[in-house]
Design a protein around this motif. Structure first.
Motif, PDB file in Angstrom:
ATOM      1  N   SER A  17       0.755  -1.226  -0.126  1.00 16.42           N
ATOM      2  CA  SER A  17      -0.063  -0.113   0.038  1.00 16.42           C
ATOM      3  C   SER A  17       0.814   1.081   0.053  1.00 16.42           C
ATOM      4  O   SER A  17       2.067   1.148   0.365  1.00 16.42           O
ATOM      5  CB  SER A  17      -0.911  -0.274   1.279  1.00 16.42           C
ATOM      6  N   SER A  18       0.236   2.456  -0.451  1.00 13.82           N
ATOM      7  CA  SER A  18       1.069   3.434  -0.425  1.00 13.82           C
ATOM      8  C   SER A  18       0.024   4.692  -0.497  1.00 13.82           C
ATOM      9  O   SER A  18      -1.096   4.728  -0.891  1.00 13.82           O
ATOM     10  CB  SER A  18       1.905   3.658  -1.709  1.00 13.82           C
ATOM     11  N   THR A  49      17.961 -11.615   4.440  1.00 12.14           N
ATOM     12  CA  THR A  49      18.005 -13.124   4.095  1.00 12.14           C
ATOM     13  C   THR A  49      17.003 -13.849   4.810  1.00 12.14           C
ATOM     14  O   THR A  49      16.822 -15.010   4.300  1.00 12.14           O
ATOM     15  CB  THR A  49      19.508 -13.623   4.583  1.00 12.14           C
ATOM     16  N   GLU A  50      16.286 -13.250   5.546  1.00 15.55           N
ATOM     17  CA  GLU A  50      15.101 -14.137   6.261  1.00 15.55           C
ATOM     18  C   GLU A  50      13.843 -13.646   5.609  1.00 15.55           C
ATOM     19  O   GLU A  50      12.591 -13.989   5.936  1.00 15.55           O
ATOM     20  CB  GLU A  50      15.052 -13.513   7.894  1.00 15.55           C
ATOM     21  N   GLY A  51      13.917 -12.577   4.653  1.00 14.67           N
ATOM     22  CA  GLY A  51      12.758 -12.017   3.868  1.00 14.67           C
ATOM     23  C   GLY A  51      11.976 -11.112   4.584  1.00 14.67           C
ATOM     24  O   GLY A  51      10.849 -10.547   4.298  1.00 14.67           O
ATOM     25  N   ASN A  52      12.665 -10.382   5.569  1.00 16.56           N
ATOM     26  CA  ASN A  52      12.145  -9.212   6.358  1.00 16.56           C
ATOM     27  C   ASN A  52      12.471  -7.930   5.263  1.00 16.56           C
ATOM     28  O   ASN A  52      13.566  -7.829   5.199  1.00 16.56           O
ATOM     29  CB  ASN A  52      12.840  -8.678   7.776  1.00 16.56           C
ATOM     30  N   VAL A  53      11.300  -7.300   5.385  1.00 14.99           N
ATOM     31  CA  VAL A  53      11.211  -6.006   4.552  1.00 14.99           C
ATOM     32  C   VAL A  53      12.108  -4.938   5.318  1.00 14.99           C
ATOM     33  O   VAL A  53      11.695  -4.461   6.384  1.00 14.99           O
ATOM     34  CB  VAL A  53      10.083  -5.560   3.996  1.00 14.99           C
ATOM     35  N   VAL A  54      13.336  -4.413   4.754  1.00 13.31           N
ATOM     36  CA  VAL A  54      13.870  -3.236   5.456  1.00 13.31           C
ATOM     37  C   VAL A  54      13.396  -1.936   5.122  1.00 13.31           C
ATOM     38  O   VAL A  54      13.058  -0.950   5.964  1.00 13.31           O
ATOM     39  CB  VAL A  54      15.394  -3.503   5.192  1.00 13.31           C
ATOM     40  N   SER A  55      12.982  -1.730   3.676  1.00 15.61           N
ATOM     41  CA  SER A  55      12.660  -0.586   3.378  1.00 15.61           C
ATOM     42  C   SER A  55      12.006  -0.636   2.194  1.00 15.61           C
ATOM     43  O   SER A  55      12.219  -1.632   1.248  1.00 15.61           O
ATOM     44  CB  SER A  55      13.810   0.649   3.285  1.00 15.61           C
ATOM     45  N   GLY A  56      10.980   0.168   1.622  1.00 14.16           N
ATOM     46  CA  GLY A  56      10.231   0.206   0.359  1.00 14.16           C
ATOM     47  C   GLY A  56      10.081   1.496  -0.284  1.00 14.16           C
ATOM     48  O   GLY A  56       9.419   2.204   0.614  1.00 14.16           O
ATOM     49  N   GLN A  57      10.359   1.962  -1.369  1.00 15.23           N
ATOM     50  CA  GLN A  57      10.066   3.191  -1.741  1.00 15.23           C
ATOM     51  C   GLN A  57       9.502   3.178  -3.197  1.00 15.23           C
ATOM     52  O   GLN A  57       9.604   2.382  -4.038  1.00 15.23           O
ATOM     53  CB  GLN A  57      11.295   4.068  -1.816  1.00 15.23           C
ATOM     54  N   ILE A  58       8.684   4.171  -3.457  1.00  8.92           N
ATOM     55  CA  ILE A  58       8.199   4.352  -5.062  1.00  8.92           C
ATOM     56  C   ILE A  58       8.974   5.617  -5.478  1.00  8.92           C
ATOM     57  O   ILE A  58       9.102   6.481  -4.764  1.00  8.92           O
ATOM     58  CB  ILE A  58       6.624   4.794  -4.894  1.00  8.92           C
ATOM     59  N   ILE A  59       9.328   5.195  -6.872  1.00 14.71           N
ATOM     60  CA  ILE A  59      10.157   6.395  -7.432  1.00 14.71           C
ATOM     61  C   ILE A  59       9.392   7.257  -8.120  1.00 14.71           C
ATOM     62  O   ILE A  59       8.360   6.950  -8.970  1.00 14.71           O
ATOM     63  CB  ILE A  59      11.242   5.815  -8.352  1.00 14.71           C
ATOM     64  N   VAL A  60       9.027   8.477  -7.675  1.00 13.71           N
ATOM     65  CA  VAL A  60       8.243   9.699  -8.271  1.00 13.71           C
ATOM     66  C   VAL A  60       8.802  10.371  -9.251  1.00 13.71           C
ATOM     67  O   VAL A  60      10.058  10.940  -8.892  1.00 13.71           O
ATOM     68  CB  VAL A  60       7.676  10.476  -7.007  1.00 13.71           C
ATOM     69  N   GLY A  61       8.232  10.553 -10.439  1.00 17.53           N
ATOM     70  CA  GLY A  61       8.869  11.195 -11.421  1.00 17.53           C
ATOM     71  C   GLY A  61       9.019  10.878 -12.590  1.00 17.53           C
ATOM     72  O   GLY A  61       9.241  11.662 -13.512  1.00 17.53           O
ATOM     73  N   GLY A  62       8.123   9.767 -12.958  1.00 19.19           N
ATOM     74  CA  GLY A  62       7.733   9.113 -14.333  1.00 19.19           C
ATOM     75  C   GLY A  62       8.924   8.156 -14.568  1.00 19.19           C
ATOM     76  O   GLY A  62      10.084   8.001 -14.191  1.00 19.19           O
ATOM     77  N   GLY A  63       8.466   7.520 -15.783  1.00 22.60           N
ATOM     78  CA  GLY A  63       9.503   6.634 -16.302  1.00 22.60           C
ATOM     79  C   GLY A  63       9.210   5.240 -16.142  1.00 22.60           C
ATOM     80  O   GLY A  63       8.229   4.967 -15.318  1.00 22.60           O
TER      81      GLY A  63
END
Length: 772
Positions: A201-202, A245-259
């Protein structure tokens, strides 16, 4: 160089009896990374063409070329060329299925580990769905297992396990459809050890409609980075995720600016995202360009740049990192001369670039910065499959490289955090098949047949007539990525795009400038020619088609000097002599323009029917006193005459002096000449005075009388004696003296008369003797 290898084949039975798989494997050995080498080879003509993907091992020591082939109802398969530790490697052919149950095989992602090649395949229709393929490159054993759909592969740091990422979508009551991404780990026999699934989600996305194909890479720190694109039904949103390596999410980002991003590389100081963007830069026709973005290892923005070249629409790109630090990017389009290899610094600035001519190749960059290309060229049923590898500096021994004009501009972007919630998603997999091999020879040969580089040069006639086309020839633009012709002239400024030639017929004379600009490898070269467009050639024969008397002269008037002319008589001079009437034509050219003219000639003299055109009185002599003489020329064809150049119409010509007169009858514009001679004199008349007479009555000379011709009118007669005494006076034409009463002696006679030639009165006298 000539390399001989063996093809191995054996029929393999699946654990599912309705399916049969045939795998064929070949082996060619050599050195790729042991030393900085280059090669360019062509496969033997009997080899099936291939060219969908290039597989490069993480250390760059192994390289495989992949080609998918087949069709429904016939069967599907793929070919491989491993280029392992040498200039060439084994030719491998795998045939998968000959049943209509199987759809196309797509090799989406791959990974090398411990002499094994792992490939994510999909989609394969039921019961396989998507699958992982493992090929042991030493013993030729291969098998497949079903895995999550559209999975991406990466390896563990120690190379003893495989990590994968894949999108998922499932329906769950009462939640409804759940969509997101799942991560997993498997051993080298493709046994799944764990799978974890996360909804996404975002704040930027109201509703998640689709999760695209992910791309997974391993970082030396032990973390994994995953790139994929999600959709809200309207726009694509590139996402980057970091997990352990355990599948834990450290960070997640959407790249904003097109492309749109489709590849990811992890460097020592950050993460590079490679993709494309549709944007118009300057006035270029091509608007699909390479997009390269860098974030740090915690996914914070660093920089983003758009790389572009004129008339160089992006087809594909490949990125590698020298020493896990310095980017090297290959950027390609379609056709010949399609590939640019550029070295970058850590801020994305171009430090060096080179170009390559192979036709529409697949490209891959090795970790040392060398470029691998695979080009498959079809020509009337013949297939040329060319494999090329550069040295680390981009050069190829024995083959040229070319200058390029790749540019870049900074691009602003930002990131927005993603939220993840873990959910449970069911999954199962099934082992499919194991393989064995036999052998067949294969040949590869040195090859460096370079196509002609595009050139802006062309030929065009520098001077033409305005009825002729401006038409280029001799151009060498067939391999150009962009062509622009521009023609400027009187009231004209027009352009043609992507036309190999130009054809234009100007309707206004003047000076024109034709230029051609061609682009290849992002660079432009131009050529310009000046063309003089002449007005039409003007030629003219006499407007009067009637000539007077043969021979006649036909002369040609021209608006400018001629290089050649030909009369219908075959003569080639500006003027010709003709002796008969008829049709005469002439064709003339000045070397550029051509003109024709013709005339129907009639000689007026030939229309007179043999009659004289002019009749004059005989030459005439008159007294001066009778001038002017009235001359009246005659003609049956005209009443207009020229007398010494003066026109007389229906009136006689007054001639005031003697001499020769030029007289001409004017008949239909022609002067038919003759001459008239007029002479004059003093008009002296003769008068005879007798010298003696004898008035004795004998009837002979009894009277004294002056005698004259018809031109004399007697008026008066006087007789005087020698002393001056008047003895006689008479008037009239019959005047005479009979001597009555006069003695012998000498007398004087005076006669007054009119000179009828002149009209004037004259006096003459003479002595005579009277005899008795």
């Amino acid at each position: 160089m000539e390399i001989v290898s063996n093809i191995f084949s054996k029929e393999i039975k699946s654990v599912f009896p309705v399916m049969i798989y045939l795998f064929v494997l070949t082996h060619i050995t050599g050195q790729i990374s042991a030393q900085d080498t280059s090669f360019q080879l062509i496969l033997d003509d009997n080899i099936t063409s291939f060219g969908n993907k290039i597989y490069i091992s993480q250390d760059g020591h192994e390289m495989y070329l992949w080609h998918r082939y087949g069709s429904a109802g016939i069967g599907w398969g793929f070919n491989l060329i491993p280029l392992k530790d040498s200039l060439a490697g084994n030719f491998v052919s795998y045939e998968i299925g000959n049943s209509i149950q199987y759809s196309a095989v797509h090799a989406k992602h791959y990974y090398f580990a411990n002499d094994n090649l792992f490939v994510a395949l999909g989609p394969i229709s039921s019961p396989l769905s998507d699958a992982f393929l493992k090929v042991n490159l030493k013993d030729g054993i291969a098998f497949m297992k079903r895995f999550p759909a559209e999975a991406s592969l990466a390896g563990s740091i120690d190379g003893q396990s495989i990590f994968f990422a894949a999108p998922f979508s499932q329906y769950s009551t009462p939640v409804g459809y759940q969509k997101g991404i799942q991560f997993g780990q498997a051993d080298l026999d493709l046994n799944i050890q764990w799978i974890r699934s996360f909804e996404i989600s975002s704040s930027l996305i109201d509703s998640l409609e689709d999760v695209g194909l992910p791309k997974l890479v391993t970082h030396s720190s032990g973390y994994y980075y995953c790139l994929w694109n999600i959709s809200d039904g309207f726009n694509l949103h590139p996402c980057v995720l970091k997990f352990d390596t355990e599948g834990n999410v450290v960070s997640g980002q959407i790249i904003v600016g097109g492309g749109y991003y489709d590849d990811i590389k992890a460097a020592s100081d950050g993460v590079y995202l490679t993709g494309s963007v549709d944007t118009i830069i300057t006035d270029q026709k091509s608007n699909n360009h390479l997009l390269l973005t860098k974030v740090d290892l915690d996914l914070n923005p660093l920089w983003s740049k758009v790389y572009f070249a004129e008339s160089f629409k992006m087809r594909q790109a490949s990125l590698s990192l020298i020493d896990d630090t310095f980017p090297v990017v290959a950027y390609s389009t379609f056709g010949y001369f399609p590939t640019i290899l550029a070295r970058l610094d850590q801020d994305g600035n171009i430090t060096e670039q080179k170009g390559y001519p192979l036709y529409s190749p697949l490209i891959g960059v090795l970790p040392d910065g060398s470029l691998v290309q695979l080009s498959v060229l079809w020509n009337q049923g013949n297939v040329k499959t060319i494999v090329s590898k550069t040295k680390s500096d981009g050069s190829i021994d024995g083959c040229p490289v070319f200058p390029t004009c790749l540019n870049y501009l900074p691009r602003s972007f930002d990131t927005s955090p993603l939220s993840f919630s873990e959910i449970q998603v069911g999954f199962s997999y099934t082992e499919m098949v194991q393989l064995a091999i036999d052998s067949t020879p294969v040949l590869l040969h040195d090859y460096c047949d370079i196509p002609m580089p595009p050139s802006g040069e062309f030929q065009v006639q520098d001077t033409i007539c305005n009825s002729q086309p401006i038409m280029a020839s001799g151009q060498q633009n067939i391999n150009a990525h962009g062509i622009k012709w521009n023609l400027v002239g009187p009231g004209l400024d027009t352009a043609w795009l992507d036309s190999q030639s130009v054809y234009f017929v100007p309707d206004v004379p003047g000076t024109y400038m034709l230029s051609q600009t061609v682009w290849h490898l992002g660079c432009s070269v131009s050529d310009t020619s000046i063309i003089t467009v002449l007005p039409p050639l003007s030629i003219g024969l006499p407007a009067q088609s009637k000539l007077c008397n043969p021979p006649g002269i036909l002369s040609l008037d021209t608006s400018r000097p001629l290089t050649n002319l030909t009369w219908s008589t075959g003569e080639t001079t500006h003027s010709i002599e003709i002796t008969t009437g008829g049709h005469y034509a002439v064709t003339a050219t000045d070397g550029y323009c051509t003109a024709t003219d013709s005339i129907d000639v009639v000689f007026v003299s030939e229309t007179l029917g043999g009659q004289p055109p002019l009749e004059l009185p005989p030459d005439t002599t008159v007294c001066r006193q009778h001038l002017p003489y009235m001359l009246s020329p005659q003609s049956n064809f005209t009443d207009s005459f020229l007398v010494n150049g003066r026109l007389h119409v229906n009136t006689p010509a007054e001639l005031f002096r003697p001499g020769e007169y030029e007289v001409a009858a004017l008949i239909e514009g022609c002067a038919f000449p003759d001459t008239f001679q007029l002479d004059t004199s003093a008009c002296h008349v003769k008068v005879y005075f007798p010298s003696a007479f004898s008035p004795n009555g004998d009837g002979i000379n009894d009277e004294y009388k002056p005698l004259a011709g018809k031109d004399v009118e007697m008026l008066e007669l006087w007789i005087f004696d020698r002393w001056g005494g008047l003895r006689h006076h008479s008037k009239g034409a019959l005047g005479s003296w009979d001597g009555r009463g006069a003695p012998e002696g000498t007398y004087v006679a005076k006669l007054k008369f009119r000179n009828l030639l002149t009209g004037f009165e004259e006096m003459r006298e003479a002595d005579f003797t009277l005899l008795r």
